[in-house]
Write a protein that holds these residues in place. Structure first.
Motif, PDB file in Angstrom:
ATOM      1  N   TYR A  15      33.364 -45.085 -59.679  1.00 30.73           N
ATOM      2  CA  TYR A  15      31.126 -45.758 -60.154  1.00 30.73           C
ATOM      3  C   TYR A  15      30.375 -43.788 -60.937  1.00 30.73           C
ATOM      4  CZ  TYR A  15      30.874 -43.633 -55.720  1.00 30.73           C
ATOM      5  OH  TYR A  15      30.852 -42.993 -54.815  1.00 30.73           O
ATOM      6  N   CYS A  16      31.228 -42.854 -60.753  1.00 28.83           N
ATOM      7  CA  CYS A  16      30.176 -41.607 -60.515  1.00 28.83           C
ATOM      8  C   CYS A  16      30.064 -41.590 -61.685  1.00 28.83           C
ATOM      9  CB  CYS A  16      30.829 -40.423 -59.755  1.00 28.83           C
ATOM     10  SG  CYS A  16      29.809 -39.051 -60.028  1.00 28.83           S
ATOM     11  N   LYS A  63      38.712 -35.437 -56.020  1.00 30.53           N
ATOM     12  CA  LYS A  63      39.115 -36.992 -57.106  1.00 30.53           C
ATOM     13  C   LYS A  63      37.662 -37.071 -57.914  1.00 30.53           C
ATOM     14  CE  LYS A  63      41.027 -41.153 -57.109  1.00 30.53           C
ATOM     15  NZ  LYS A  63      40.111 -41.826 -57.161  1.00 30.53           N
ATOM     16  N   LYS A  64      37.453 -37.715 -58.746  1.00 32.12           N
ATOM     17  CA  LYS A  64      35.867 -38.333 -59.450  1.00 32.12           C
ATOM     18  C   LYS A  64      36.243 -39.482 -58.670  1.00 32.12           C
ATOM     19  CE  LYS A  64      32.839 -37.659 -62.416  1.00 32.12           C
ATOM     20  NZ  LYS A  64      31.846 -37.010 -62.289  1.00 32.12           N
ATOM     21  N   CYS A  65      35.250 -39.801 -58.594  1.00 31.88           N
ATOM     22  CA  CYS A  65      34.798 -41.766 -57.854  1.00 31.88           C
ATOM     23  C   CYS A  65      34.368 -42.326 -58.992  1.00 31.88           C
ATOM     24  CB  CYS A  65      34.327 -41.602 -56.620  1.00 31.88           C
ATOM     25  SG  CYS A  65      33.811 -40.906 -55.184  1.00 31.88           S
ATOM     26  N   ASN A  83      31.578 -34.766 -47.870  1.00 32.47           N
ATOM     27  CA  ASN A  83      32.575 -36.272 -48.241  1.00 32.47           C
ATOM     28  C   ASN A  83      33.097 -36.519 -46.747  1.00 32.47           C
ATOM     29  OD1 ASN A  83      31.842 -37.339 -49.962  1.00 32.47           O
ATOM     30  ND2 ASN A  83      32.084 -35.728 -51.089  1.00 32.47           N
ATOM     31  N   SER A 121      30.700 -33.334 -62.237  1.00 34.65           N
ATOM     32  CA  SER A 121      31.805 -32.623 -61.291  1.00 34.65           C
ATOM     33  C   SER A 121      33.133 -32.531 -61.927  1.00 34.65           C
ATOM     34  CB  SER A 121      31.886 -33.474 -60.183  1.00 34.65           C
ATOM     35  OG  SER A 121      32.205 -34.643 -60.525  1.00 34.65           O
ATOM     36  N   ARG A 153      37.747 -43.928 -53.662  1.00 33.29           N
ATOM     37  CA  ARG A 153      36.689 -42.324 -52.910  1.00 33.29           C
ATOM     38  C   ARG A 153      38.412 -41.715 -51.977  1.00 33.29           C
ATOM     39  NH1 ARG A 153      32.329 -40.657 -52.675  1.00 33.29           N
ATOM     40  NH2 ARG A 153      32.271 -40.473 -50.624  1.00 33.29           N
ATOM     41  N   PHE A 162      28.044 -37.954 -61.987  1.00 27.40           N
ATOM     42  CA  PHE A 162      27.453 -36.787 -62.243  1.00 27.40           C
ATOM     43  C   PHE A 162      28.127 -36.272 -62.502  1.00 27.40           C
ATOM     44  CE2 PHE A 162      25.858 -38.009 -57.564  1.00 27.40           C
ATOM     45  CZ  PHE A 162      24.786 -39.292 -58.146  1.00 27.40           C
ATOM     46  N   CYS A 216      34.870 -32.140 -57.173  1.00 23.12           N
ATOM     47  CA  CYS A 216      35.032 -32.790 -55.717  1.00 23.12           C
ATOM     48  C   CYS A 216      36.522 -33.033 -56.092  1.00 23.12           C
ATOM     49  CB  CYS A 216      35.080 -34.308 -56.806  1.00 23.12           C
ATOM     50  SG  CYS A 216      33.010 -34.496 -56.856  1.00 23.12           S
ATOM     51  N   GLY A 262      25.872 -31.861 -54.466  1.00 19.92           N
ATOM     52  CA  GLY A 262      27.301 -31.863 -55.531  1.00 19.92           C
ATOM     53  C   GLY A 262      26.958 -33.179 -56.577  1.00 19.92           C
ATOM     54  N   GLY A 263      28.057 -33.412 -56.375  1.00 17.04           N
ATOM     55  CA  GLY A 263      30.166 -33.111 -56.284  1.00 17.04           C
ATOM     56  C   GLY A 263      29.766 -33.471 -54.651  1.00 17.04           C
ATOM     57  N   THR A 264      30.983 -31.825 -54.063  1.00 11.68           N
ATOM     58  CA  THR A 264      31.103 -32.058 -52.767  1.00 11.68           C
ATOM     59  C   THR A 264      31.091 -30.623 -52.338  1.00 11.68           C
ATOM     60  OG1 THR A 264      32.851 -33.866 -53.070  1.00 11.68           O
ATOM     61  CG2 THR A 264      33.151 -33.111 -51.259  1.00 11.68           C
TER      62      THR A 264
HETATM   63  S1  SF4 Z   1      29.904 -36.658 -56.780  1.00  9.35           S
HETATM   64 FE1  SF4 Z   1      30.116 -38.508 -55.344  1.00  9.35          FE
HETATM   65  S2  SF4 Z   1      30.284 -39.818 -56.582  1.00  9.35           S
HETATM   66 FE2  SF4 Z   1      30.719 -38.047 -57.301  1.00  9.35          FE
HETATM   67  S3  SF4 Z   1      33.040 -38.069 -57.384  1.00  9.35           S
HETATM   68 FE3  SF4 Z   1      31.957 -36.387 -56.253  1.00  9.35          FE
HETATM   69  S4  SF4 Z   1      32.159 -37.385 -54.172  1.00  9.35           S
HETATM   70 FE4  SF4 Z   1      32.700 -39.069 -55.424  1.00  9.35          FE
END
Ligand code: SF4
Length: 377
Positions: free
Chosen positions: A19-20, A15-17, A97, A24, A134, A22, A13, A62-64
């Motif tokens: 709340y995430c 950058k890390k959101c 995204n 990544s 985001r 996952f 990604c 993903g990820g993105t």
């Molecule tokens: S996986 Fe989605 S929610 Fe998580 S950091 Fe990447 S874009 Fe953000």
């Protein structure tokens, strides 16, 4: 040939959101090159294992995935088509995204046969988008959305989150109304969960997150159901809505507890009544593949009883519910023979309802669905 879904994880990604949780990593060309090389090799490694299967759905998630250079998506797709039997017209999704799609990328996706685009919007409110970390604005989303439409994508999902910090029911209603103007085919709407290890968890622990309370969160959920359903985007799963004929076939494989193969770091698979998980560590993943070893770290064979239980609570997520005849055909047993007492209890509590061929969650049952699922464990 047996049917199967294929998932590929792209763990990068920009950058890390906030709340995430996952798996990544931030964008890094060298890491991406090594990872894609390993992923291509993992696809080859599974070629023989899947010779009796036909792939009905492909999902690059993903990820993105849309931050990869399009030639990487091209290589991955070619490898998939070389290694596996693919059905004639598979549902083929890529997650993206806003702000990462370009004319060139979208045209290449289309030429590769990708026929479903999933876009992570989350909210139409720019202040909220910034606060949740985001990378995009509402404007970025709209530009990418219309670009995809102009290039010919006729099946687009938009991911949304409600119950966000500083979000009111009015904000949420605005987001839903904007979505309806887009005439999109599919919407996913999930309630925010505060996960361990995220920026939001830190803020939450310090009491610095202004979250809607439980009642408002439920109100937002019911608002989504009401607005989307009344505009022809019908709820078909607890958190998913679509126009008729546009349900996500790939996710239906999960909710119907059918076979799928997940490739890439942290990917999960369900094959012949056994659940597998790949390592969550990208370097461990790349090393395993380099050493010609499957990067699987857990293998959990399921008994018939496990399979029945999982099928029940996964199927109950669906609006149409659990098919009584479907259960009988699959397990050669009546559901009432196996779970009669639990079904009676949940029915009396008003959490499920039963018609001639389905068992479904009631509106109240959906609100406390975890309580229902636990009953079957
Ligand atoms: S996986 Fe989605 S929610 Fe998580 S950091 Fe990447 S874009 Fe953000």
């Amino acid at each position: 040939m047996k049917s199967i879904g294929l998932y590929l994880h792209i763990p990068f990604c920009i950058k890390k959101c906030n709340y995430c949780d996952f798996v990544s990593y931030s964008q890094n060309d060298e890491m991406i090159d090594s990872y894609v090389k390993a992923l291509l090799y993992e696809i080859k490694m599974y070629s023989d294992n899947l010779s009796d299967y036909k792939i009905e759905t492909i999902f690059i998630g993903g990820g993105t995935p849309s931050i990869l250079k399009p030639e990487k998506i091209d290589k991955i797709t070619n490898e998939i088509f070389k290694a596996f039997n693919i059905s004639e017209n598979p549902e083929f999704t890529i997650e993206s995204n806003p702000g990462t799609l370009t004319d060139e990328k979208l045209k290449i996706y289309k030429d590769l046969g990708i026929n479903r685009l999933s876009m992570g919007l989350q909210s139409f409110n720019d202040d909220i988008l910034r606060f949740i970390g985001r990378i995009h604005s509402k404007k970025d989303f709209l530009e990418n959305y219309y670009l995809a439409r102009n290039i010919g994508f006729k099946n687009i999902n938009v991911d949304l989150i409600y119950g966000l910090p500083n979000q009111t029911s009015c904000d949420w209603e605005e987001t839903l109304k904007e979505i309806l103007k887009l005439d999109t085919e599919h919407v996913s709407a999930y309630s925010l969960k505060i996960e361990e290890g995220t920026v939001f968890k830190g803020l939450f622990d310090q009491d610095k997150l202004n979250l809607p309370d439980e009642d408002e969160d439920r109100n937002m959920y019911h608002l989504a159901i009401e607005l989307l359903n009344s505009n022809g985007i019908n709820q078909y799963e607890i958190s998913n809505f679509s126009k008729p004929g546009y349900q996500c076939k790939h996710n239906l494989i999960y909710w119907n507890n059918k076979n799928y193969l997940g490739l890439g770091v942290s990917a999960h698979s369900y094959l012949n009544a056994c659940r597998y998980a790949n390592t969550n560590n990208i370097w461990e993943y790349i090393d395993s593949i380099k050493n010609n070893k499957y990067p699987v770290v857990t293998k959990e064979p399921k008994t018939k009883e496990d399979e029945m239980t999982e099928t029940v609570f996964l199927n109950l997520r669906l609006k149409e519910g659990l098919g009584i005849q479907y259960f009988k055909d699959r397990f050669n047993k009546s559901i009432f023979e196996v779970y009669g007492d639990k079904i009676e209890k949940l029915d009396k509590l008003g959490l499920i309802t039963i018609d001639h061929n389905h068992i479904m969650l009631t509106k109240y049952g959906v609100d406390v669905s975890n309580q229902v699922f636990v009953e079957f464990l």
